[in-house]
Design an enzyme around this catalytic site. Structure first.
Site, PDB file in Angstrom:
ATOM      1  N   LYS A  60       0.793  -1.209  -0.029  1.00 54.56           N
ATOM      2  CA  LYS A  60      -0.060  -0.115  -0.165  1.00 54.56           C
ATOM      3  C   LYS A  60       0.766   1.408  -0.029  1.00 54.56           C
ATOM      4  CE  LYS A  60      -1.720   1.496   3.922  1.00 54.56           C
ATOM      5  NZ  LYS A  60      -1.556   2.789   4.533  1.00 54.56           N
ATOM      6  N   ASN A  61       1.774   1.197   0.948  1.00 52.03           N
ATOM      7  CA  ASN A  61       2.673   2.557   1.085  1.00 52.03           C
ATOM      8  C   ASN A  61       3.703   2.948   0.015  1.00 52.03           C
ATOM      9  OD1 ASN A  61       0.799   3.203   3.203  1.00 52.03           O
ATOM     10  ND2 ASN A  61       2.477   2.802   4.681  1.00 52.03           N
ATOM     11  N   CYS A 101      -4.955  12.991  13.288  1.00 51.21           N
ATOM     12  CA  CYS A 101      -5.362  11.726  12.798  1.00 51.21           C
ATOM     13  C   CYS A 101      -5.544  10.928  14.081  1.00 51.21           C
ATOM     14  CB  CYS A 101      -4.557  10.847  11.960  1.00 51.21           C
ATOM     15  SG  CYS A 101      -3.830   9.511  11.790  1.00 51.21           S
ATOM     16  N   ARG A 144       0.380  14.555  13.362  1.00 41.28           N
ATOM     17  CA  ARG A 144       0.916  14.299  11.980  1.00 41.28           C
ATOM     18  C   ARG A 144       0.969  15.618  11.104  1.00 41.28           C
ATOM     19  NH1 ARG A 144      -1.238   8.536   9.855  1.00 41.28           N
ATOM     20  NH2 ARG A 144       0.683   8.775   8.699  1.00 41.28           N
ATOM     21  N   ASP A 189       4.875   0.805  11.969  1.00 37.24           N
ATOM     22  CA  ASP A 189       3.558  -0.094  11.420  1.00 37.24           C
ATOM     23  C   ASP A 189       3.583  -1.538  11.851  1.00 37.24           C
ATOM     24  OD1 ASP A 189       2.745   2.359  10.290  1.00 37.24           O
ATOM     25  OD2 ASP A 189       3.481   1.799   8.515  1.00 37.24           O
ATOM     26  N   ARG A 210      -8.633  -0.802   4.600  1.00 35.97           N
ATOM     27  CA  ARG A 210      -7.880   0.321   3.916  1.00 35.97           C
ATOM     28  C   ARG A 210      -6.401  -0.410   3.562  1.00 35.97           C
ATOM     29  NH1 ARG A 210      -7.611   5.620   7.360  1.00 35.97           N
ATOM     30  NH2 ARG A 210      -6.208   6.110   5.618  1.00 35.97           N
TER      31      ARG A 210
HETATM   32  N1  EPU Z   1       6.349  14.786  11.079  1.00 37.40           N
HETATM   33  C1  EPU Z   1       6.170  15.958  11.171  1.00 37.40           C
HETATM   34  N2  EPU Z   1       6.112  16.978  10.295  1.00 37.40           N
HETATM   35  C2  EPU Z   1       6.066  16.813   9.025  1.00 37.40           C
HETATM   36  C3  EPU Z   1       5.813  15.266   8.541  1.00 37.40           C
HETATM   37  C4  EPU Z   1       6.149  14.388   9.604  1.00 37.40           C
HETATM   38  O1  EPU Z   1       6.247  16.412  12.451  1.00 37.40           O
HETATM   39  O2  EPU Z   1       6.006  17.638   7.773  1.00 37.40           O
HETATM   40  C5  EPU Z   1       6.428  13.787  11.859  1.00 37.40           C
HETATM   41  C6  EPU Z   1       5.009  12.813  12.256  1.00 37.40           C
HETATM   42  O3  EPU Z   1       3.752  13.466  13.006  1.00 37.40           O
HETATM   43  C7  EPU Z   1       5.399  11.662  12.691  1.00 37.40           C
HETATM   44  C8  EPU Z   1       7.015  11.565  12.302  1.00 37.40           C
HETATM   45  O4  EPU Z   1       7.218  12.691  11.504  1.00 37.40           O
HETATM   46  O5  EPU Z   1       5.870  11.703  14.191  1.00 37.40           O
HETATM   47  C9  EPU Z   1       7.060  10.413  11.044  1.00 37.40           C
HETATM   48  O6  EPU Z   1       5.960  10.763  10.043  1.00 37.40           O
HETATM   49  P1  EPU Z   1       6.188  10.345   8.763  1.00 37.40           P
HETATM   50  O7  EPU Z   1       5.976  11.813   7.891  1.00 37.40           O
HETATM   51  O8  EPU Z   1       7.483   9.620   8.338  1.00 37.40           O
HETATM   52  O9  EPU Z   1       4.854   9.571   8.363  1.00 37.40           O
HETATM   53  P2  EPU Z   1       3.827   9.533   7.168  1.00 37.40           P
HETATM   54  O10 EPU Z   1       4.886   9.660   5.730  1.00 37.40           O
HETATM   55  O11 EPU Z   1       2.941  10.461   7.282  1.00 37.40           O
HETATM   56  C10 EPU Z   1       4.287   6.960   6.678  1.00 37.40           C
HETATM   57  C11 EPU Z   1       3.385   5.614   6.321  1.00 37.40           C
HETATM   58  C12 EPU Z   1       2.600   5.503   7.618  1.00 37.40           C
HETATM   59  C13 EPU Z   1       3.900   5.169   8.463  1.00 37.40           C
HETATM   60  C14 EPU Z   1       4.822   6.237   8.675  1.00 37.40           C
HETATM   61  C15 EPU Z   1       6.080   5.832   9.537  1.00 37.40           C
HETATM   62  C16 EPU Z   1       2.440   6.275   4.102  1.00 37.40           C
HETATM   63  C17 EPU Z   1       1.317   6.523   3.185  1.00 37.40           C
HETATM   64  N3  EPU Z   1       2.152   6.127   5.533  1.00 37.40           N
HETATM   65  O12 EPU Z   1       3.510   7.955   6.975  1.00 37.40           O
HETATM   66  O13 EPU Z   1       1.827   4.466   7.494  1.00 37.40           O
HETATM   67  O14 EPU Z   1       3.134   4.697   9.947  1.00 37.40           O
HETATM   68  O15 EPU Z   1       5.260   6.437   7.258  1.00 37.40           O
HETATM   69  O16 EPU Z   1       6.604   4.802   8.989  1.00 37.40           O
HETATM   70  O17 EPU Z   1       3.604   5.990   3.676  1.00 37.40           O
HETATM   71  C18 EPU Z   1       0.227   2.553   7.990  1.00 37.40           C
HETATM   72  O18 EPU Z   1       0.194   2.347   6.853  1.00 37.40           O
HETATM   73  O19 EPU Z   1      -0.638   2.283   8.822  1.00 37.40           O
HETATM   74  C19 EPU Z   1       0.838   4.161   8.149  1.00 37.40           C
HETATM   75  C20 EPU Z   1       0.218   4.863   9.186  1.00 37.40           C
END
Ligand code: EPU
Length: 418
Positions: free
Chosen positions: A22-23, A117, A122, A306, A398
């Site tokens: 998915k990701n 969320c 996030r 995850d 999802r």
């Molecule tokens: N963060 C910030 N500011 C930003 C971006 C991130 O503070 O601008 C923080 C987030 O709040 C979090 C940390 O940085 O505390 C890491 O977040 P990240 O941005 O890496 O998460 P994401 O990209 O939103 C993806 C996956 C998630 C997975 C995380 C961590 C996708 C679509 N989603 O989310 O997957 O948990 O990376 O590995 O790739 C899931 O599949 O269930 C899922 C939640």
């Protein structure tokens, strides 16, 4: 609303195929926005999040055509509405992944700002700051991120924290920028590498994906079409391995790879499982009772957030105590209270959970709160005595393709009820 009814107590056994990730699929679908020709994808999982992303790009003017069993052809030549409306973004935060490619391709994007969320606040300020560093003018007005740039310019970007979709968004934006972009402190997740490989096949000039410094040399023209197979879902793989481990089972997962799962497989071995793998399959043989194993989540290649909920579930019935430390999201223990309703012994202190294994869990009605939390409840339900009824399984749909059918194939007594 669908619920999942599980009659626990059967060890999982047999063989099942893992779906595409998915990701990885979500950002790769957005990569079509950078191309002037159709992008052909295969191994695309049939998941609600994927349908949401396809609806999102379709309303922008992208043509989406199914291609065989698990393929898609995406053609963005008709792109005329570079907008991601609130109604869609609120159901899926990954919608933010259209921002970078839209500004790069169209010179303008209006993307609803994702709200909080279930698992944490996030925010997306790293995505915004990175695009600003590339010269985009960005206003946040009426709940929308409005970004404009006649042509983005290459920049050196050091993100404040490791962000997976942030890295992906900026990498896609940089592909059509003028000059070189370097993303430092980049996410090293395999899904980032899969996206980079797809972009490279489309003609992008990217090096260093999979390290913490990704270098992108912008190209002058829109990317070309390409064929790309989505990588296997490492989290789905890990989830089925945990389910087999917790039920003292013995399973073989095909169409997957151990290559992206070192930290998870190491923990399963520590718990007493025997694991074997070849190029595209993994076999697990579980002991009669697992040993508790402590985990601490951190960006790849460390233990993935995850998989945290699933390991909490297996520790609930293991021998001994283990600590679970969540360092990525501030509110990712919501499954703990539901696991406690099944008889688990879990003590939460901020971002630490102490889990002491019990001999038995007992079935009950529980509520799924987010995708991976739901997976932990499924694992607990498979182990528990009697019936477990999981409500709100739209969260599971999802991210886990045909989970009820796949578990049934492995001998579990699972049914979808209304
Ligand atoms: N963060 C910030 N500011 C930003 C971006 C991130 O503070 O601008 C923080 C987030 O709040 C979090 C940390 O940085 O505390 C890491 O977040 P990240 O941005 O890496 O998460 P994401 O990209 O939103 C993806 C996956 C998630 C997975 C995380 C961590 C996708 C679509 N989603 O989310 O997957 O948990 O990376 O590995 O790739 C899931 O599949 O269930 C899922 C939640």
């Amino acid at each position: 609303m669908d619920k999942l009814l599980i009659e626990g107590g059967t060890p999982l056994s047999g063989e099942v195929a893992v779906s595409g990730a998915k990701n990885a699929a979500l950002p790769i679908i957005c990569a079509c926005l950078l191309a002037g020709e159709p992008l052909h994808l295969s191994n695309v999982p049939k998941l609600n999040d994927i349908s949401t992303m396809l609806r999102l790009i379709a309303q922008m003017g992208v043509s989406v055509t199914p291609d065989g069993e698990d393929g898609l052809v995406l053609d963005s030549r008709g792109l005329d509405n570079p907008t991601a409306p609130y109604d869609m973004v609120k159901t899926m935060r990954a919608s933010i992944l259209v921002l970078g490619p839209l500004v790069a391709r169209h010179g303008e994007a209006r993307v609803s700002l994702p709200g909080g969320c279930a698992i944490g606040a996030r925010p997306v300020e790293q995505h915004i700051k990175g695009l600003q560093a590339m010269g985009a003018e960005i206003d946040v007005e009426n709940g929308y991120i409005h970004a404009r740039a006649s042509r983005l310019k290459g920049a050196r970007i050091v993100t404040d924290m490791v962000t997976v979709t942030g890295t992906e968004n900026l990498m896609m934006a940089a592909v059509l920028a003028d000059g070189e972009t370097v993303i430092e402190n980049a996410a090293r997740e395999p899904e980032v590498v899969d996206l980079a490989n797809c972009l490279i096949a489309m003609g992008a000039r990217i090096s260093g994906a999979g390290t913490d410094a990704i270098r992108i040399e912008g190209v002058e023209r829109l990317l070309q079409g390409a064929r790309h197979a989505i990588m296997p879902d490492r989290i789905e793989t890990g989830t089925y391995l945990c389910a087999a481990a917790a039920t003292a089972g013995n399973i073989r997962l095909t169409r997957t790879s151990a290559a992206y799962l070192d930290s998870v497989l190491q923990k399963l071995r520590e718990a007493g499982c025997e694991l074997d793998s070849d190029a595209d399959s993994i076999t697990l043989m579980a002991p009669p009772r697992l040993k508790a194993v402590s985990v601490r989540t951190a960006p790849y290649p460390a233990f993935p957030t995850d998989m945290q909920a699933q390991f909490m579930a297996i520790n609930c019935v293991a021998e001994g105590s283990a600590s679970i430390r969540e360092t990525i999201f501030e509110n990712r223990f919501m499954h703990a209270v539901e696991l406690i309703r099944l008889g688990a012994d879990i003590k939460i202190d901020a971002s630490n959970a102490l889990v002491t294994g019990v001999r038995h869990l007992d079935g009950a009605a529980v509520m799924a709160t987010d995708l991976r939390a739901s997976a932990s409840l499924v694992i607990a339900g498979l182990v528990a005595r009697g019936e477990t009824l999981i409500e709100r399984i739209y969260h599971l749909d999802r991210g886990y393709e045909r989970i009820d059918q796949k578990l049934t194939q492995l001998g579990a007594r699972v049914s979808r009820v209304r």
